[in-house]
Design a protein around this motif. Sequence first.
Motif, PDB file in Angstrom:
ATOM      1  N   VAL A 212       0.892  -1.214  -0.089  1.00  0.00           N
ATOM      2  CA  VAL A 212       0.102   0.077  -0.076  1.00  0.00           C
ATOM      3  C   VAL A 212       0.587   1.093   0.168  1.00  0.00           C
ATOM      4  CG1 VAL A 212      -1.827   1.188   1.380  1.00  0.00           C
ATOM      5  CG2 VAL A 212      -2.235  -1.172   1.068  1.00  0.00           C
ATOM      6  N   ARG A 213       2.024   1.222   0.840  1.00  0.00           N
ATOM      7  CA  ARG A 213       2.972   2.360   0.886  1.00  0.00           C
ATOM      8  C   ARG A 213       3.370   2.539  -0.689  1.00  0.00           C
ATOM      9  NH1 ARG A 213       4.431   4.575   5.706  1.00  0.00           N
ATOM     10  NH2 ARG A 213       4.106   3.287   7.527  1.00  0.00           N
ATOM     11  N   SER A 214       3.887   1.515  -1.401  1.00  0.00           N
ATOM     12  CA  SER A 214       4.288   1.431  -2.688  1.00  0.00           C
ATOM     13  C   SER A 214       3.414   1.950  -3.865  1.00  0.00           C
ATOM     14  CB  SER A 214       4.918   0.074  -3.232  1.00  0.00           C
ATOM     15  OG  SER A 214       3.774  -0.650  -3.474  1.00  0.00           O
ATOM     16  N   LEU A 215       2.174   2.092  -3.554  1.00  0.00           N
ATOM     17  CA  LEU A 215       1.289   2.692  -4.216  1.00  0.00           C
ATOM     18  C   LEU A 215       1.065   4.111  -3.930  1.00  0.00           C
ATOM     19  CD1 LEU A 215      -1.533  -0.011  -4.096  1.00  0.00           C
ATOM     20  CD2 LEU A 215       0.006   0.285  -6.035  1.00  0.00           C
ATOM     21  N   GLY A 216       1.803   4.697  -3.107  1.00  0.00           N
ATOM     22  CA  GLY A 216       1.630   6.137  -2.976  1.00  0.00           C
ATOM     23  C   GLY A 216       1.351   6.497  -1.519  1.00  0.00           C
ATOM     24  N   ALA A 217       0.559   5.512  -0.837  1.00  0.00           N
ATOM     25  CA  ALA A 217       0.156   6.081   0.492  1.00  0.00           C
ATOM     26  C   ALA A 217       1.328   6.728   1.541  1.00  0.00           C
ATOM     27  CB  ALA A 217      -0.349   4.739   1.401  1.00  0.00           C
ATOM     28  N   ASP A 218       0.859   7.826   2.065  1.00  0.00           N
ATOM     29  CA  ASP A 218       1.765   8.328   2.961  1.00  0.00           C
ATOM     30  C   ASP A 218       1.894   7.870   4.346  1.00  0.00           C
ATOM     31  OD1 ASP A 218       2.194  10.922   1.457  1.00  0.00           O
ATOM     32  OD2 ASP A 218       0.187  10.578   1.445  1.00  0.00           O
ATOM     33  N   ASP A 219       0.876   6.887   4.682  1.00  0.00           N
ATOM     34  CA  ASP A 219       0.995   6.098   5.893  1.00  0.00           C
ATOM     35  C   ASP A 219       0.206   5.105   5.737  1.00  0.00           C
ATOM     36  OD1 ASP A 219       1.987   5.399   8.471  1.00  0.00           O
ATOM     37  OD2 ASP A 219       1.089   7.264   9.546  1.00  0.00           O
ATOM     38  N   VAL A 220       0.315   4.052   6.721  1.00  0.00           N
ATOM     39  CA  VAL A 220      -0.910   2.879   6.744  1.00  0.00           C
ATOM     40  C   VAL A 220      -1.023   2.715   8.118  1.00  0.00           C
ATOM     41  CG1 VAL A 220      -0.103   1.811   4.662  1.00  0.00           C
ATOM     42  CG2 VAL A 220       1.109   1.225   6.605  1.00  0.00           C
ATOM     43  N   ILE A 221      -2.436   2.075   8.379  1.00  0.00           N
ATOM     44  CA  ILE A 221      -2.770   1.922   9.616  1.00  0.00           C
ATOM     45  C   ILE A 221      -2.964   0.278   9.592  1.00  0.00           C
ATOM     46  CG2 ILE A 221      -4.261   2.402  11.859  1.00  0.00           C
ATOM     47  CD1 ILE A 221      -2.795   4.552  10.901  1.00  0.00           C
ATOM     48  N   ASP A 222      -2.578  -0.382  10.427  1.00  0.00           N
ATOM     49  CA  ASP A 222      -2.955  -1.854  10.565  1.00  0.00           C
ATOM     50  C   ASP A 222      -4.077  -2.136  11.253  1.00  0.00           C
ATOM     51  OD1 ASP A 222      -2.947  -4.370  10.742  1.00  0.00           O
ATOM     52  OD2 ASP A 222      -1.016  -4.683  11.744  1.00  0.00           O
ATOM     53  N   TYR A 223      -5.305  -2.513  10.406  1.00  0.00           N
ATOM     54  CA  TYR A 223      -6.577  -2.629  11.209  1.00  0.00           C
ATOM     55  C   TYR A 223      -6.559  -3.786  12.234  1.00  0.00           C
ATOM     56  CZ  TYR A 223      -8.103  -6.607   8.287  1.00  0.00           C
ATOM     57  OH  TYR A 223      -8.093  -7.849   7.381  1.00  0.00           O
ATOM     58  N   THR A 224      -5.581  -4.836  11.838  1.00  0.00           N
ATOM     59  CA  THR A 224      -5.644  -5.840  12.836  1.00  0.00           C
ATOM     60  C   THR A 224      -5.195  -5.613  14.345  1.00  0.00           C
ATOM     61  OG1 THR A 224      -3.391  -6.706  12.354  1.00  0.00           O
ATOM     62  CG2 THR A 224      -5.372  -7.657  10.824  1.00  0.00           C
ATOM     63  N   SER A 225      -4.327  -4.425  14.381  1.00  0.00           N
ATOM     64  CA  SER A 225      -4.089  -3.960  15.886  1.00  0.00           C
ATOM     65  C   SER A 225      -4.959  -3.051  16.306  1.00  0.00           C
ATOM     66  CB  SER A 225      -2.661  -3.236  15.489  1.00  0.00           C
ATOM     67  OG  SER A 225      -2.308  -2.371  16.581  1.00  0.00           O
ATOM     68  N   LYS A 226      -5.413  -3.495  17.320  1.00  0.00           N
ATOM     69  CA  LYS A 226      -6.492  -2.616  18.045  1.00  0.00           C
ATOM     70  C   LYS A 226      -5.804  -1.323  18.606  1.00  0.00           C
ATOM     71  CE  LYS A 226      -9.937  -2.612  21.866  1.00  0.00           C
ATOM     72  NZ  LYS A 226      -9.527  -1.252  22.479  1.00  0.00           N
ATOM     73  N   GLU A 227      -4.718  -1.439  19.113  1.00  0.00           N
ATOM     74  CA  GLU A 227      -3.645  -0.231  19.485  1.00  0.00           C
ATOM     75  C   GLU A 227      -3.704   0.783  18.475  1.00  0.00           C
ATOM     76  OE1 GLU A 227       0.244  -1.348  20.814  1.00  0.00           O
ATOM     77  OE2 GLU A 227       0.531   0.598  21.355  1.00  0.00           O
TER      78      GLU A 227
END
Length: 363
Positions: A212-227
């Motif tokens: 997802v970062r390689s497609l241009g996203a500036d940041d990613v949030i891991d939805y599997t991490s509640k934190e």
Amino acid sequence: MSAAGTTTTNHVIPEMMHALQVVKLGLAEESLQYNQVKTPKVTSPHDILIEVRAAGVNPVEAKARQGNLPIPFLSTPRIMGSDYSGIVVDKGAKVTEFNIGDAVYGSLLQPIGPNGSYAEYILTSRSYLYGGAIIKKPDNISFEEAAGVGIALVTAYQAIAGSSYNLPKEGTKKILVIGASGGVGTYAIQYAKTIPDTQVIGVCSGKNAKLVRSLGADDVIDYTSKEAMDTLVKDEARTYDMIVDCIGGDDYYYQVISLLKKKGVYSTAVGPSIHFGAQKQGLLDVAKIGMTLLSRKLFGSHSYQITLIPSWKVLEMEVAPLLASGKIKTVLREDQIFDLKDGVQAHKKIESHRTVGKIILRV
Ligand SMILES: NC(=O)c1ccc[n+]([C@@H]2O[C@H](COP(=O)([O-])OP(=O)(O)OC[C@H]3O[C@@H](n4cnc5c(N)ncnc54)[C@H](OP(=O)(O)O)[C@@H]3O)[C@@H](O)[C@H]2O)c1
């Protein structure tokens, strides 16, 4: 115009072709059969016959095949599939924009068939009433990449462009894409990044973060991490201009709506039911969903949009140039490209909700 079984330039159009037919609604292995059927013929001056090289697979086709969508009179056998790429092998007298031998891609009008793109040949048309989209395929895009485009990229485009009325004219804009690693999400990340001065954050699992970062996203949030999700909601409240939801469901809606600025827009490709159609949906379910949609539109804290029907004019006029310029690419993995005869595996994969980018049938 030529009769089937005759030769058009150097191409012999056979009387019969292979196609992946839905013989009854239900499980993929009981439903999909690789059969011989009659090859369609050019009969109207607006018709175009295409030898298919690749067909894109979309979740709606698997949902309809399972019998989960309340579509009346879904008779079988039928050939599903909307998105395709291939070569023009015959055409009617009034078709002037395309020539025999042209490499093309596009979408038929109906993903649920009955004469869809999971086949060796398809008939499309330039007539206003019956035509889908057809575009000359640029050389820099493979047949497999081109076949992935139709429904998914148009949906991503419409979800964002159709909800962009409230994006600030000046300053940095912020867009959150939920389900950033799927067919729609991978295009949504890339299209959002074409909007000048836009920060794009993708919600995906950790295993897909690099992609997802390689497609241009500036940041990613891991939805599997509640934190990670709790931190997002706590630290970034009222900072987003748009949320693009490619997963659906009430949980996401209630979890992230507070991230939107006052004029922010929640734009969903799916609606209030997670993976809508993954389970059987009766008319009552659809009515309930309709009521929820209406109440969110009328009384919700923020503007709420749902993308329902992809527009083929948008594909030809607005989306195709983005592909030709290389600004947007189809995400393909070799293990998600299946031979047409292995359509059962392709459908099982799309039903798993674990697809990365697009699923393609190679013809
Ligand atoms: N309205 C329209 O006209 C329209 C058009 C096209 C598609 N759609 C709908 O839009 C949806 C998306 O389609 P799609 O082609 O992108 O395929 P999809 O099969 O829904 O997406 C698969 C991706 O979703 C991710 N995912 C699954 N659960 C998730 C969750 N809880 N949170 C975040 N990511 C999650 C998976 O990643 P992980 O494996 O990492 O979880 C996978 O990469 C489908 O429901 C489809 O029917 C609507």
